[in-house]
Design an enzyme around this catalytic site. Structure first.
Site, PDB file in Angstrom:
ATOM      1  N   CYS A 184       1.022  -1.164  -0.259  1.00 56.41           N
ATOM      2  CA  CYS A 184      -0.120  -0.302  -0.132  1.00 56.41           C
ATOM      3  C   CYS A 184       0.669   1.130   0.193  1.00 56.41           C
ATOM      4  O   CYS A 184       2.165   1.281   0.371  1.00 56.41           O
ATOM      5  CB  CYS A 184      -1.105   0.333   1.336  1.00 56.41           C
ATOM      6  SG  CYS A 184      -1.129  -1.404   1.576  1.00 56.41           S
TER       7      CYS A 184
ATOM      8  N   ARG B 173       2.019   1.806  -6.056  1.00 59.99           N
ATOM      9  CA  ARG B 173       1.529   0.236  -4.990  1.00 59.99           C
ATOM     10  C   ARG B 173       0.567  -0.012  -4.242  1.00 59.99           C
ATOM     11  O   ARG B 173       0.562  -0.945  -3.799  1.00 59.99           O
ATOM     12  CB  ARG B 173       2.497   1.543  -3.570  1.00 59.99           C
ATOM     13  CG  ARG B 173       3.562   1.797  -3.772  1.00 59.99           C
ATOM     14  CD  ARG B 173       4.231   2.714  -2.474  1.00 59.99           C
ATOM     15  NE  ARG B 173       4.645   1.831  -1.885  1.00 59.99           N
ATOM     16  CZ  ARG B 173       5.603   1.503  -1.072  1.00 59.99           C
ATOM     17  NH1 ARG B 173       6.672   1.412  -2.131  1.00 59.99           N
ATOM     18  NH2 ARG B 173       5.281   0.471  -0.023  1.00 59.99           N
TER      19      ARG B 173
ATOM     20  N   TRP C 221      -3.796  -2.712  -1.617  1.00 59.26           N
ATOM     21  CA  TRP C 221      -3.996  -3.425  -2.780  1.00 59.26           C
ATOM     22  C   TRP C 221      -3.796  -4.823  -1.217  1.00 59.26           C
ATOM     23  O   TRP C 221      -3.450  -4.552  -0.762  1.00 59.26           O
ATOM     24  CB  TRP C 221      -2.087  -3.783  -2.867  1.00 59.26           C
ATOM     25  CG  TRP C 221      -2.194  -5.054  -4.280  1.00 59.26           C
ATOM     26  CD1 TRP C 221      -3.524  -4.677  -4.809  1.00 59.26           C
ATOM     27  CD2 TRP C 221      -0.892  -6.107  -4.158  1.00 59.26           C
ATOM     28  NE1 TRP C 221      -2.687  -6.263  -6.047  1.00 59.26           N
ATOM     29  CE2 TRP C 221      -1.895  -6.745  -4.912  1.00 59.26           C
ATOM     30  CE3 TRP C 221      -0.621  -5.898  -2.760  1.00 59.26           C
ATOM     31  CZ2 TRP C 221      -1.188  -7.897  -4.855  1.00 59.26           C
ATOM     32  CZ3 TRP C 221      -0.224  -6.707  -2.930  1.00 59.26           C
ATOM     33  CH2 TRP C 221      -0.051  -8.408  -4.258  1.00 59.26           C
TER      34      TRP C 221
ATOM     35  N   ASN D  31       0.925  -0.485   5.795  1.00 60.31           N
ATOM     36  CA  ASN D  31       1.668  -1.170   4.967  1.00 60.31           C
ATOM     37  C   ASN D  31       1.966  -2.457   5.475  1.00 60.31           C
ATOM     38  O   ASN D  31       2.880  -1.775   6.403  1.00 60.31           O
ATOM     39  CB  ASN D  31       2.162  -0.709   4.145  1.00 60.31           C
ATOM     40  CG  ASN D  31       2.905  -1.754   3.346  1.00 60.31           C
ATOM     41  OD1 ASN D  31       2.075  -2.067   2.408  1.00 60.31           O
ATOM     42  ND2 ASN D  31       4.318  -1.168   2.531  1.00 60.31           N
ATOM     43  N   GLY D  32       1.334  -3.627   5.263  1.00 62.41           N
ATOM     44  CA  GLY D  32       2.195  -4.638   5.935  1.00 62.41           C
ATOM     45  C   GLY D  32       0.886  -6.092   6.478  1.00 62.41           C
ATOM     46  O   GLY D  32       0.152  -6.086   5.754  1.00 62.41           O
TER      47      GLY D  32
ATOM     48  N   GLU E  64      10.191 -14.708 -19.200  1.00 64.27           N
ATOM     49  CA  GLU E  64      10.137 -13.540 -19.184  1.00 64.27           C
ATOM     50  C   GLU E  64       8.592 -13.087 -19.945  1.00 64.27           C
ATOM     51  O   GLU E  64       7.972 -11.543 -19.793  1.00 64.27           O
ATOM     52  CB  GLU E  64      11.223 -12.594 -19.351  1.00 64.27           C
ATOM     53  CG  GLU E  64      10.767 -10.941 -19.322  1.00 64.27           C
ATOM     54  CD  GLU E  64      10.422 -10.470 -17.685  1.00 64.27           C
ATOM     55  OE1 GLU E  64      10.028  -9.115 -17.602  1.00 64.27           O
ATOM     56  OE2 GLU E  64      10.388 -11.198 -16.783  1.00 64.27           O
TER      57      GLU E  64
ATOM     58  N   LYS F  83       5.493 -11.117 -18.820  1.00 71.09           N
ATOM     59  CA  LYS F  83       4.399  -9.712 -19.272  1.00 71.09           C
ATOM     60  C   LYS F  83       2.934 -10.057 -19.540  1.00 71.09           C
ATOM     61  O   LYS F  83       2.055  -9.197 -19.632  1.00 71.09           O
ATOM     62  CB  LYS F  83       5.584  -9.519 -20.557  1.00 71.09           C
ATOM     63  CG  LYS F  83       6.744  -8.232 -19.730  1.00 71.09           C
ATOM     64  CD  LYS F  83       6.677  -7.693 -19.264  1.00 71.09           C
ATOM     65  CE  LYS F  83       6.723  -7.681 -17.736  1.00 71.09           C
ATOM     66  NZ  LYS F  83       7.863  -8.458 -16.574  1.00 71.09           N
TER      67      LYS F  83
ATOM     68  N   GLU G 225       0.714 -10.513 -16.758  1.00 68.80           N
ATOM     69  CA  GLU G 225       0.084  -9.763 -16.226  1.00 68.80           C
ATOM     70  C   GLU G 225      -0.862  -8.786 -17.013  1.00 68.80           C
ATOM     71  O   GLU G 225      -1.278  -7.885 -16.335  1.00 68.80           O
ATOM     72  CB  GLU G 225       1.703  -8.884 -15.889  1.00 68.80           C
ATOM     73  CG  GLU G 225       2.790  -9.726 -14.380  1.00 68.80           C
ATOM     74  CD  GLU G 225       4.146  -8.632 -14.967  1.00 68.80           C
ATOM     75  OE1 GLU G 225       4.630  -8.856 -13.096  1.00 68.80           O
ATOM     76  OE2 GLU G 225       4.866  -8.807 -15.991  1.00 68.80           O
TER      77      GLU G 225
ATOM     78  N   HIS H  92       9.830 -33.524 -24.651  1.00 69.48           N
ATOM     79  CA  HIS H  92       9.708 -34.030 -23.372  1.00 69.48           C
ATOM     80  C   HIS H  92       8.308 -33.363 -22.567  1.00 69.48           C
ATOM     81  O   HIS H  92       8.203 -33.532 -21.043  1.00 69.48           O
ATOM     82  CB  HIS H  92      10.925 -33.976 -22.724  1.00 69.48           C
ATOM     83  CG  HIS H  92      11.898 -34.508 -23.443  1.00 69.48           C
ATOM     84  ND1 HIS H  92      12.244 -35.459 -22.848  1.00 69.48           N
ATOM     85  CD2 HIS H  92      12.817 -34.102 -24.049  1.00 69.48           C
ATOM     86  CE1 HIS H  92      13.591 -35.974 -23.637  1.00 69.48           C
ATOM     87  NE2 HIS H  92      14.004 -35.141 -23.608  1.00 69.48           N
TER      88      HIS H  92
ATOM     89  N   LYS I 117       2.986  -2.797  -8.270  1.00 69.84           N
ATOM     90  CA  LYS I 117       5.088  -2.823  -8.596  1.00 69.84           C
ATOM     91  C   LYS I 117       5.464  -3.326  -7.635  1.00 69.84           C
ATOM     92  O   LYS I 117       6.425  -4.212  -8.091  1.00 69.84           O
ATOM     93  CB  LYS I 117       5.004  -1.723  -8.440  1.00 69.84           C
ATOM     94  CG  LYS I 117       6.275  -1.568  -9.384  1.00 69.84           C
ATOM     95  CD  LYS I 117       5.929  -1.261 -10.454  1.00 69.84           C
ATOM     96  CE  LYS I 117       7.435  -1.456 -10.976  1.00 69.84           C
ATOM     97  NZ  LYS I 117       7.745  -1.671 -12.137  1.00 69.84           N
TER      98      LYS I 117
END
Length: 591
Positions: free
Chosen positions: A5, A30, A78, A104-105, A467, A471, A474, A490, A586
């Site tokens: 947050c 955030r 968040w 935050n936490g 990667e 992306k 996301e 395989h 983020k």
């Protein structure tokens, strides 16, 4: 359980509400589920306005910027525990409405604290863990603000950075394993989870350490530890450039940051000579080398491992930061851990560093935020020099990490890579960005109904396949899977059929012939193949051209650019917001 947050507090001579709203907008990456502000109005009363949605819409609906007063706190959330509702939005007030808190936490023991406080007569109005902080402060406020803060912090288990505002006009903050920073302005103070929250108002910052409490009353700023003992923390001047986060001519931060890579990949090579020498010398002297990161940073770690082995003849182990407890079990005093993190606040990365330090290892950091926790606890750190990255999906920070990995490997190998500011890949990235966007935008429009995408890469291209898949997941919410091309027979080949979409990373290097062979195997089963290569081949249904590289090791940093673009334009085609993907934030500052 409000895991990542933005928190901000202000006490000064200016009208606080517009400042708080503006600060929250800058830190919205955030967390962006809900927004709220608590103010001490000009008559001394506590006002709270909060609601679900992004800062701009909540402010429009509730007129938060119009709230009166020069003292207040704000928050964007968040959430992972407690639904996205108005009541679960911060700030949270105590029963008397004389205290409000933003947090935050994660408070791990909130259930037992809530049960205890409920039995004592406290009434809770949310499902969050954070609300217990306000009620604990209220239950101890009779002892004074300082004592109430100390008693509250001693009762909390978990991780937290919180800011509280009291009806007498005092604001206070405390931290344990979550960042909290004091901004020192000419006419007041800020308390924030991020320097971006106050950087347009002051470049003077005090970085609180673990177990620090800061109290700002009508007379002074006081900092002490959980036992009440005074502590001295220096004022640090923060680079003003960190505040340059305007989108400019671009529709989204993500697109801006993709385009920024024309410049940022060169910036990564511009390092303090003494720091670079110490960084490389520490690696040379290590008995064993471990590289750790999470998400995108872990993919950078995988490529870094390849580079060190191939060019510097240094063996390194890569460890996902979330698996550090077992992955770093063999670390000892002769070990070096290279920790990679854009924000420098990622909880799993910081935990891996603590594990390594406890076992006697040296820590080298690669960060984008030079004021971060990782930068401060590293024995030596290097910066990717990318500037602020606001889009939730990492783009320029990833290529910055790769460019820096090349530069370090170049130094360790005696210049075999030629990876300085004028490295071959700098012009290649400029060319891809300049020429490929219209082609990729059109391609993305035709792919918007695709549900499954497989990305194949061999050797140094496999981390880029991972990667690229990340992306696509996301930004465009499509199932995408990175596959080691050599492992196709395989298992993954069973998934190849008509309507399957495969993106193949196949530049003309040592992997080229085998990769084209894979493409024919896939095509024979009816799949559609998109090739990312410097050479066109008839097996491709679609071809995204990248420049030929004389140094084959540089292909990964170039071929990832089209994958970033494809992910961005697929998000637009599917009407998704590329800057703020659903359910993501983020910097994940809790485990």
């Amino acid at each position: 359980m409000d895991t990542l947050c933005s928190i901000i507090g202000y006490k000064g001579k200016q009208s606080a509400a517009p400042i708080l709203v503006d600060s929250l907008k800058k830190m919205e990456y955030r967390g962006y589920d809900s927004v709220g502000v608590a103010m001490i109005d000009n008559g001394g009363g506590m006002m709270v306005r909060k609601g679900t949605g992004k800062v701009q819409e909540v402010n429009k609906n509730l007129n938060i910027s119009d709230m009166s007063g020069s003292i207040g706190i704000g928050h964007t959330r968040w959430a992972t525990h407690g639904g996205v509702t108005d009541s679960n939005a911060h700030p949270h007030s105590a029963c008397s409405k004389d205290i409000a808190v933003v947090h935050n936490g994660i408070i791990e023991n909130y259930r037992e604290l809530k049960e205890e406080l409920t039995k004592a007569g406290h009434v809770f109005s949310s499902q969050t863990d954070s609300e217990v902080i306000a009620h604990l402060l209220e239950s101890n406020i009779g002892k004074g603000v300082k004592a109430a803060l100390m008693e509250t912090c001693k009762r909390l288990k978990g991780t937290y950075g919180f800011v509280a505002v009291f009806q007498d006009g005092t604001i206070a903050g405390a931290r344990f394993e979550e960042p909290l920073i004091i901004g020192v302005a000419n006419d007041g103070y800020f308390v924030s989870s991020d320097v971006l929250g106050f950087l347009q108002y002051t470049d003077k910052a005090i970085f609180l350490d673990n177990c620090d409490i800061a109290v700002i009353d009508n007379k002074k700023l006081e900092i002490f530890n959980f036992d009440g003992l005074p502590v001295a923390r220096p004022i640090t001047q923060v680079a003003w450039e960190l505040g340059e986060i305007d989108k400019g001519k671009y529709a989204h931060y993500t697109l801006k940051e993709i385009n920024d890579q024309r410049v940022t990949v060169a910036n990564a090579a511009r390092q303090d000579e003494q720091a670079m020498e110490r960084f490389c010398q520490t690696i040379k002297e290590a008995g064993s080398v471990y590289i750790t990161g999470s998400g995108t940073s872990y993919h950078a770690a995988l490529l870094f491992k390849h580079m060190l082995a191939r060019f510097a003849k240094i063996r390194a182990e890569t460890v996902m930061s979330s698996e550090a407890h077992d992955g770093l079990a063999s670390v000892d005093e002769g070990s070096v851990i290279i920790a990679i993190s854009q924000s420098g606040e990622t909880a799993d990365v910081l935990e891996s560093v603590k594990i390594a330090k406890k076992q006697g290892a040296k820590v080298l950091g690669i960060v984008n935020v030079v004021t971060s926790s990782l930068a401060r606890i590293s024995d030596v750190f290097l910066s990717t020099n990318c500037g602020p990255e606001i889009g939730v999906a990492a783009t320029k920070s990833f290529t910055g990490q790769l460019a820096l990995a090349y530069a370090v490997t170049d130094r360790l190998s005696g210049g075999k890579l030629k990876a300085g500011e004028g490295a071959e890949f700098v012009n290649a990235i400029e060319k891809v960005i300049s020429t490929s966007q219209p082609v990729i935008e059109k391609m993305a429009e035709g792919m918007k109904e695709v549900n499954d995408i497989y990305l194949l890469g061999r050797s140094i291209h496999y981390p880029i396949a991972l990667e690229g898949a990340l992306k696509l997941k996301e930004l465009s919410y499509v199932h995408a899977e990175g596959v080691a091309a050599g492992e196709l027979k395989h298992g993954p080949l069973a998934l190849m059929e008509k309507n399957t979409l495969v993106i193949l990373l196949a530049p003309q290097d040592a992997t080229y012939a085998d990769s084209i062979s894979n493409a024919h195997e896939i095509k024979a089963r009816g799949a559609t193949v998109i090739g990312i290569s410097d050479a066109k081949d008839e097996v491709y249904d679609h071809w995204i051209q990248i420049p030929h590289m004389d140094q084959e090791a540089f292909y990964p940093i170039v071929e990832v650019i089209p994958l970033q673009m494809l992910s961005y334009y697929m998000a637009l085609a599917k009407n998704a917001d590329p800057d703020y993907p659903r359910n993501l934030a983020k910097s994940v500052t809790v485990k």
